[in-house]
Motif scaffolding. Structure first.
Motif, PDB file in Angstrom:
ATOM      1  N   SER A  63       0.833  -1.205   0.000  1.00 37.02           N
ATOM      2  CA  SER A  63       0.000   0.000   0.000  1.00 37.02           C
ATOM      3  C   SER A  63       0.866   1.253   0.000  1.00 37.02           C
ATOM      4  O   SER A  63       2.089   1.177   0.112  1.00 37.02           O
ATOM      5  CB  SER A  63      -0.943   0.001   1.208  1.00 37.02           C
ATOM      6  N   SER A  69      -4.734   3.158   2.447  1.00 38.71           N
ATOM      7  CA  SER A  69      -3.471   2.425   2.571  1.00 38.71           C
ATOM      8  C   SER A  69      -3.223   1.906   3.983  1.00 38.71           C
ATOM      9  O   SER A  69      -2.289   1.134   4.201  1.00 38.71           O
ATOM     10  CB  SER A  69      -2.310   3.325   2.133  1.00 38.71           C
ATOM     11  N   LYS A  70      -4.067   2.312   4.939  1.00 34.67           N
ATOM     12  CA  LYS A  70      -3.993   1.736   6.277  1.00 34.67           C
ATOM     13  C   LYS A  70      -4.682   0.380   6.339  1.00 34.67           C
ATOM     14  O   LYS A  70      -4.402  -0.437   7.212  1.00 34.67           O
ATOM     15  CB  LYS A  70      -4.670   2.672   7.289  1.00 34.67           C
ATOM     16  N   THR A  73      -3.664  -3.513   7.158  1.00 37.66           N
ATOM     17  CA  THR A  73      -3.487  -3.939   8.551  1.00 37.66           C
ATOM     18  C   THR A  73      -4.710  -4.706   9.042  1.00 37.66           C
ATOM     19  O   THR A  73      -4.609  -5.528   9.959  1.00 37.66           O
ATOM     20  CB  THR A  73      -3.253  -2.708   9.458  1.00 37.66           C
ATOM     21  N   ASN A  83       3.998  -1.240   3.708  1.00 35.31           N
ATOM     22  CA  ASN A  83       3.355   0.066   3.577  1.00 35.31           C
ATOM     23  C   ASN A  83       4.393   1.036   3.029  1.00 35.31           C
ATOM     24  O   ASN A  83       5.331   1.406   3.716  1.00 35.31           O
ATOM     25  CB  ASN A  83       2.834   0.522   4.937  1.00 35.31           C
TER      26      ASN A  83
END
Length: 350
Positions: A63, A69-70, A73, A83
Motif C-alpha cells: 500500500s 493504505s492503512k 493492517t 506500507n
C-alpha cells in the motif's frame, strides 16, 4: 475502548478446504471511522480469500499512504505486507513481483494515492500488465487531511463545507482501459454480492486486474450533494450484469436461461458467469466498455460490475522472459554462471 480483537470464535465456525476459518484471514481491529466503506472492502477481501482457500502466507499486501493504505493492517494478518511511500505502491509491488512471482499480490490504494501523486506510477504499472490485484478505495476526498476534494471528485459535486467542484475528474477505470489493463471492474463498497466474486475473479486473472471501488467517506463526503455518498451511489448504480465466479476445481454448471448469460473462461480454467443486465454488453470488448462507461456517465449513472477482461493476456514475466522460479529459490550456480557465460553475453551485444 479497546483495540484488541477478541480471540474467541464459535467452535463450529465453517472452514474452507485448508481447514481455516474466516478468523485466519482477519487482521487487526480497524481504527477507521465507524461506517467507513473501506472496512467493507476489507471484509470482502477476507471473504474472497477464505472462499478461495488461499494460504495467507502466499499473499503480499502493498500500500501507499492514506486512509485506504492503512486497511491492509485490517485483513490477512498472517500474510506479507509493506506500507510504502505516498503514490509509490506500484513500483514496490513491481520489484517484489519480479523477485518472487509465486505470491499473490494485492495492492491497496486510494484516489489521492493513485490519481494525484501516484498517477504516473499507476499508468506504468497498468501498461506493464503486472500480475496483481490493484484496488482503489475511492471516496473522492482526502480523508486523512480533513476532506479536501481529490482528483476523482465528480464535477458539480458538493463537499461537506459546501464547496462545489468545478474541475473535470480523473476516471481511473477509463484510464485503465485506455492504457491496456487486462481486467477492469468497478464496484461499490456496500455491494458485497458483487464485490466478492469480482475480487475472486481478479485474483485468478493472470495480469493486471484493476477494481475501482466507490467507498463513501462517512466523515467528510457522505453529505447531500456528494456524488460518492452512500445514498447517491445506491440511487445511481447501474450494474453490467449479475456475477458469479466458479474456480477451476469446482464443477462448471449454469442454470441461466439461454441468451441471457455469458461465460468467460480465464487462463487457469476458472469461469465467470455473467447474467447480463445491459443488452448486448460484451465484457471482452474494450471499446464497448469505454463507450458504455461514458454513456452512463452522461446520464449521471455509475456503471459497476465486470467492465472488461482479456482471457489470454501476456503479463510482465512473459514479456521479460523471467525465470519460472522465484529469484530467492535460485542457487549460486544459476545466479552466477561464471566468467565464460558473462563473456558470451557481452559478445552478443557487440
Amino acid at each position: 475502548m479497546t483495540y484488541l480483537r477478541p480471540d474467541f470464535r464459535h467452535p463450529d465456525a465453517p472452514t474452507n478446504d485448508l481447514g481455516y476459518t474466516s478468523k485466519d484471514y482477519e487482521g487487526a481491529l480497524s481504527t477507521l471511522c465507524a461506517g467507513c466503506g473501506h472496512d467493507s472492502i476489507s471484509a470482502a477481501l477476507i471473504q474472497a480469500c477464505f472462499e478461495m482457500s488461499i494460504e495467507p502466507h502466499q499473499v503480499a499486501k502493498i500500500s501507499g499512504i492514506g486512509c485506504s493504505s492503512k486497511t491492509p493492517t485490517y485483513f490477512l494478518g498472517n500474510s506479507h505486507g509493506f506500507n510504502s511511500v505516498h503514490g509509490r505502491m506500484p513500483s514496490v509491488t513491481t520489484g517484489a513481483n519480479l523477485a518472487n512471482r509465486d505470491l499473490k499480490y494485492v495492492g491497496v490504494s486510494g484516489d489521492g494515492d493513485s490519481a494525484s501523486i501516484g498517477l504516473g506510477q499507476f499508468a506504468h504499472v497498468v501498461r506493464r500488465n503486472l500480475n496483481m490485484l490493484y484496488i482503489v478505495e475511492n471516496n473522492g476526498c482526502y480523508g486523512l487531511t480533513k476532506g479536501q476534494m481529490s482528483a476523482t471528485t465528480d464535477i458539480d459535486s458538493v463537499n461537506k463545507s459546501g464547496m462545489v467542484n468545478e474541475h473535470q475528474p480523473i476516471d481511473l477505470v477509463n484510464l485503465a482501459l485506455e492504457l491496456g489493463a487486462t481486467f477492469v471492474a468497478r464496484s461499490f463498497s456496500g455491494d458485497k454480492e458483487q464485490l466478492v466474486p469480482l475480487m475472486k475473479a481478479a485474483m485468478s486473472h493472470r495480469g493486471f486486474a484493476f477494481i475501482d471501488v466507490v467507498s463513501p467517506c462517512v466523515t467528510f463526503n457522505n453529505n447531500a450533494g456528494s456524488k460518492k455518498s452512500y445514498d447517491f451511489v445506491r440511487e445511481h448504480n447501474e450494474a453490467t450484469s449479475a456475477l458469479d465466479f466458479v474456480p477451476m476445481k469446482d464443477e462448471i454448471t449454469t442454470t441461466y436461461e439461454q441468451g441471457s448469460s455469458q461465460e468467460v473462461t480465464l487462463h487457469d480454467g476458472s469461469v465467470i458467469h455473467l447474467t447480463k443486465a445491459i443488452k448486448g454488453f460484451d465484457p471482452c470488448d474494450r471499446r464497448a466498455a469505454i463507450k458504455a462507461i461514458k454513456d452512463h456517465n452522461e446520464r449521471g449513472e455509475i456503471l459497476t460490475g465486470l467492465l472488461y477482461v482479456d482471457t489470454d493476456p501476456t503479463d510482465l514475466h512473459d514479456m521479460y522472459g523471467t525465470s519460472c522460479k522465484p529469484l530467492n529459490s535460485l542457487k549460486e550456480d544459476v545466479l552466477c554462471p561464471g566468467n565464460a557465460t558473462l563473456q558470451s553475453i557481452n559478445e552478443s551485444f557487440r
